[in-house]
Design a protein around this motif. Structure first.
Motif, PDB file in Angstrom:
ATOM      1  N   VAL A 281       5.782  25.781 -21.799  1.00 20.35           N
ATOM      2  CA  VAL A 281       5.983  26.789 -22.838  1.00 20.35           C
ATOM      3  C   VAL A 281       4.724  26.915 -23.689  1.00 20.35           C
ATOM      4  N   ARG A 282       4.331  28.152 -23.935  1.00 22.39           N
ATOM      5  CA  ARG A 282       3.275  28.404 -24.908  1.00 22.39           C
ATOM      6  C   ARG A 282       3.780  29.432 -25.911  1.00 22.39           C
ATOM      7  N   GLU A 283       3.217  29.393 -27.103  1.00 16.18           N
ATOM      8  CA  GLU A 283       3.586  30.363 -28.121  1.00 16.18           C
ATOM      9  C   GLU A 283       2.643  31.562 -28.053  1.00 16.18           C
ATOM     10  N   ASN A 284       3.169  32.727 -28.434  1.00 16.72           N
ATOM     11  CA  ASN A 284       2.349  33.923 -28.537  1.00 16.72           C
ATOM     12  C   ASN A 284       2.867  34.769 -29.690  1.00 16.72           C
ATOM     13  N   ALA A 285       2.285  35.932 -29.892  1.00 13.75           N
ATOM     14  CA  ALA A 285       2.646  36.765 -31.039  1.00 13.75           C
ATOM     15  C   ALA A 285       4.090  37.249 -30.969  1.00 13.75           C
ATOM     16  N   ASP A 286       4.674  37.213 -29.773  1.00 17.71           N
ATOM     17  CA  ASP A 286       6.035  37.710 -29.584  1.00 17.71           C
ATOM     18  C   ASP A 286       7.060  36.585 -29.486  1.00 17.71           C
ATOM     19  N   GLY A 287       6.625  35.326 -29.648  1.00 21.50           N
ATOM     20  CA  GLY A 287       7.566  34.213 -29.557  1.00 21.50           C
ATOM     21  C   GLY A 287       7.053  33.128 -28.627  1.00 21.50           C
ATOM     22  N   MET A 288       7.881  32.757 -27.643  1.00 26.88           N
ATOM     23  CA  MET A 288       7.502  31.727 -26.686  1.00 26.88           C
ATOM     24  C   MET A 288       7.602  32.268 -25.265  1.00 26.88           C
ATOM     25  N   ARG A 289       6.684  31.857 -24.429  1.00 27.16           N
ATOM     26  CA  ARG A 289       6.668  32.268 -23.023  1.00 27.16           C
ATOM     27  C   ARG A 289       6.900  31.042 -22.155  1.00 27.16           C
ATOM     28  N   TYR A 290       7.974  31.061 -21.395  1.00 28.66           N
ATOM     29  CA  TYR A 290       8.331  29.964 -20.488  1.00 28.66           C
ATOM     30  C   TYR A 290       7.906  30.335 -19.071  1.00 28.66           C
ATOM     31  N   VAL A 291       7.183  29.424 -18.417  1.00 30.92           N
ATOM     32  CA  VAL A 291       6.817  29.609 -17.019  1.00 30.92           C
ATOM     33  C   VAL A 291       7.170  28.338 -16.246  1.00 30.92           C
ATOM     34  N   LEU A 292       7.083  28.432 -14.939  1.00 33.68           N
ATOM     35  CA  LEU A 292       7.359  27.289 -14.068  1.00 33.68           C
ATOM     36  C   LEU A 292       6.055  26.831 -13.427  1.00 33.68           C
ATOM     37  N   TYR A 293       5.899  25.530 -13.307  1.00 36.90           N
ATOM     38  CA  TYR A 293       4.670  25.000 -12.704  1.00 36.90           C
ATOM     39  C   TYR A 293       5.000  23.760 -11.887  1.00 36.90           C
ATOM     40  N   ALA A 294       4.017  23.285 -11.148  1.00 37.31           N
ATOM     41  CA  ALA A 294       4.221  22.154 -10.241  1.00 37.31           C
ATOM     42  C   ALA A 294       3.197  21.062 -10.509  1.00 37.31           C
ATOM     43  N   PHE A 295       3.579  19.825 -10.219  1.00 41.05           N
ATOM     44  CA  PHE A 295       2.620  18.717 -10.180  1.00 41.05           C
ATOM     45  C   PHE A 295       3.138  17.661  -9.218  1.00 41.05           C
ATOM     46  N   LEU A 296       2.252  16.761  -8.824  1.00 38.77           N
ATOM     47  CA  LEU A 296       2.575  15.770  -7.801  1.00 38.77           C
ATOM     48  C   LEU A 296       2.374  14.377  -8.364  1.00 38.77           C
ATOM     49  N   CYS A 297       3.322  13.472  -8.070  1.00 33.58           N
ATOM     50  CA  CYS A 297       3.245  12.088  -8.549  1.00 33.58           C
ATOM     51  C   CYS A 297       3.155  11.108  -7.386  1.00 33.58           C
ATOM     52  N   ASP A 298       2.639   9.941  -7.689  1.00 37.48           N
ATOM     53  CA  ASP A 298       2.445   8.887  -6.697  1.00 37.48           C
ATOM     54  C   ASP A 298       3.784   8.429  -6.106  1.00 37.48           C
ATOM     55  N   LEU A 299       3.790   8.117  -4.824  1.00 32.62           N
ATOM     56  CA  LEU A 299       5.031   7.693  -4.170  1.00 32.62           C
ATOM     57  C   LEU A 299       5.535   6.346  -4.685  1.00 32.62           C
ATOM     58  N   LYS A 300       4.611   5.404  -4.902  1.00 29.58           N
ATOM     59  CA  LYS A 300       5.018   4.062  -5.323  1.00 29.58           C
ATOM     60  C   LYS A 300       5.180   3.942  -6.834  1.00 29.58           C
ATOM     61  N   GLU A 301       4.411   4.741  -7.570  1.00 32.25           N
ATOM     62  CA  GLU A 301       4.519   4.764  -9.031  1.00 32.25           C
ATOM     63  C   GLU A 301       4.843   6.198  -9.451  1.00 32.25           C
ATOM     64  N   PRO A 302       6.119   6.579  -9.394  1.00 33.96           N
ATOM     65  CA  PRO A 302       6.508   7.986  -9.541  1.00 33.96           C
ATOM     66  C   PRO A 302       6.200   8.589 -10.908  1.00 33.96           C
ATOM     67  N   TRP A 303       5.819   7.778 -11.866  1.00 29.15           N
ATOM     68  CA  TRP A 303       5.451   8.270 -13.186  1.00 29.15           C
ATOM     69  C   TRP A 303       3.957   8.607 -13.286  1.00 29.15           C
ATOM     70  N   LYS A 304       3.214   8.305 -12.243  1.00 28.08           N
ATOM     71  CA  LYS A 304       1.766   8.499 -12.244  1.00 28.08           C
ATOM     72  C   LYS A 304       1.436   9.841 -11.594  1.00 28.08           C
ATOM     73  N   VAL A 305       0.925  10.793 -12.388  1.00 31.25           N
ATOM     74  CA  VAL A 305       0.589  12.121 -11.873  1.00 31.25           C
ATOM     75  C   VAL A 305      -0.731  12.045 -11.095  1.00 31.25           C
ATOM     76  N   ILE A 306      -0.723  12.548  -9.852  1.00 29.32           N
ATOM     77  CA  ILE A 306      -1.912  12.465  -9.006  1.00 29.32           C
ATOM     78  C   ILE A 306      -2.514  13.840  -8.722  1.00 29.32           C
ATOM     79  N   ALA A 307      -1.788  14.914  -9.018  1.00 30.49           N
ATOM     80  CA  ALA A 307      -2.333  16.266  -8.810  1.00 30.49           C
ATOM     81  C   ALA A 307      -1.685  17.220  -9.801  1.00 30.49           C
ATOM     82  N   ARG A 308      -2.530  17.980 -10.510  1.00 30.85           N
ATOM     83  CA  ARG A 308      -2.056  18.952 -11.497  1.00 30.85           C
ATOM     84  C   ARG A 308      -2.708  20.313 -11.218  1.00 30.85           C
ATOM     85  N   PRO A 309      -2.141  21.113 -10.341  1.00 29.54           N
ATOM     86  CA  PRO A 309      -2.719  22.445 -10.119  1.00 29.54           C
ATOM     87  C   PRO A 309      -2.689  23.246 -11.408  1.00 29.54           C
TER      88      PRO A 309
END
Length: 395
Positions: A281-309
């Motif tokens: 979510v980001r704010e703009n002059a008209d309110g808030m804009r919600y979008v969807l995005y993706a990221f990838l986490c490590d298989l053994k440490e699922p809390w560790k982000v390994i890719a952020r497009p």
């Protein structure tokens, strides 16, 4: 048709015929959208108008001579998704004219159209008679043998004054089932955060514990000094307590996730890592804009982000931008078929439900090879010029 001029029988027959046409309408990929990583579809998957007529209209002519809606439905939106016994099941959020949301199961063989609702909405026990609203369920088939639903439980903030009718508290409710018929309501999740509106359960144990992804917030609508996607561990789901909550995906200035960022669907296991489909979510002059995005986490440490497009995966377009809360996309359900096909269910502007499709191979490539946000104009231009020159060389 002018109100009051139609006979009860004629109106009832017309409504039933129109409902049948709508619910049996085939869906198809929209050829006008071509991102290379997702398919959009021409039609919505579910809307308020898809909700069974018997749930909205009293068909007793004596008590309802004008065959009008007595319990209207305002919206059908954020829905959990899972494959079960050969069908795609959506635990839908349905909001009535009275603003209260409730859950109902709709199922389909193909997953893009022809969803049929089960006979009645779902009913869970209340843990507290102050609970006012339930919504936005995520579904996780856990390796412990249960299917869990995590959802938002909203109630009035008891610390607010009587005249303040908007101050609210959000916590994570938990239910579990094995057959989608019998459901057990468990105690709400306990975390260090004041507000907890979006929680997703990881599908596997991590060192014998349950891993949960959270969205820590200080206030109901705004993140305050916290925010981001957090994680924590619980020893059990029956009385789940997260003692320590750590942010794994932070808010970042002048990005798509500047104001808020939160978990979406249950993470998907791939050979390259755990694929997350989240909201930002980001704010703009008209309110808030919600979008969807993706990221990838490590298989053994699922809390560790390994890719952020960088940037968003999907943003509201056309009619999707208009609704109860405009310029919003939100998703809390995705299904992966055995062949690797992905069905991703998202709501637009808190009003209606859509589906997007892709494959795991395509989205993993997207996650691993899409450049990360460079955070500054000068660096972002460098990225783009490098791409231009690479393509020029290829040509």
């Amino acid at each position: 048709m002018k109100i009051g001029t139609e006979t009860f029988a004629a109106r009832a027959a017309r409504l039933r015929a129109a409902h049948k046409t709508l619910t049996e309408r085939p869906n198809a990929i929209d050829p006008g959208y071509d991102s290379g990583f997702l398919n959009r579809y021409k039609n919505t998957v579910l809307t308020a108008q898809h909700v069974p007529l018997d749930w909205r209209i009293d068909f007793d002519e004596k008590s309802n001579p004008y065959c009008m809606e007595r319990l209207g439905v305002n919206a059908l939106l954020n829905s959990g998704a899972i494959e079960h016994e050969g069908k795609i099941l959506l635990v839908t959020r349905i909001e009535g004219y009275d603003r209260k949301s409730f859950f109902a199961i709709a199922e389909s063989i193909g997953g893009t159209d022809n969803f049929v609702f089960r006979d009645e909405p779902l009913v869970f026990a209340e843990n507290d008679d102050r609970e006012t609203n339930w919504y936005d369920m995520r579904l996780t088939r856990h390796e412990d043998g249960w299917i869990y639903g995590t959802f938002c439980v909203e109630k009035k903030d008891p610390s607010s004054s009587e005249s303040d009718t908007s101050a609210a508290l959000a916590s994570c409710g938990i239910v579990r089932t094995k057959d989608f018929v019998k459901w057990d309501r468990l105690p709400d999740l306990v975390t260090p955060s004041a507000q907890q509106r979006n929680v997703v359960l990881h599908p596997e144990f991590v060192d014998g514990k349950y891993l949960l992804y959270t969205r820590p917030m200080e206030f109901f609508m705004h993140a305050g000094g916290k925010g981001g996607i957090g994680y924590g561990f619980a020893d059990t789901m029956d009385g789940a307590v997260i003692a320590k909550e750590v942010v794994m995906e932070e808010r970042v200035y002048h990005t798509i996730k500047e104001a808020k960022v939160g978990p979406g669907a249950t993470p998907i296991k791939t050979k390259a890592g755990w694929l997350h489909l989240a909201h930002a979510v980001r704010e703009n002059a008209d309110g808030m804009r919600y979008v969807l995005y993706a990221f990838l986490c490590d298989l053994k440490e699922p809390w560790k982000v390994i890719a952020r497009p960088g940037g968003y995966l999907l943003a509201p377009e056309g009619d999707e931008r208009v609704g109860d809360v405009s310029d919003v996309l939100f998703a809390n359900g995705a299904v992966v078929k055995e062949n690797g096909d992905l069905l991703f269910y998202y709501a637009s502007s808190d009003t209606r439900l859509h589906v997007a499709t892709s494959t795991i191979n395509v989205l993993v490539d997207y996650a691993l090879n899409t450049p990360e946000d460079a955070l500054r104009t000068a660096k972002c231009v460098e990225q783009r010029i490098a791409l231009i020159r690479k393509n020029r060389h290829i040509a």
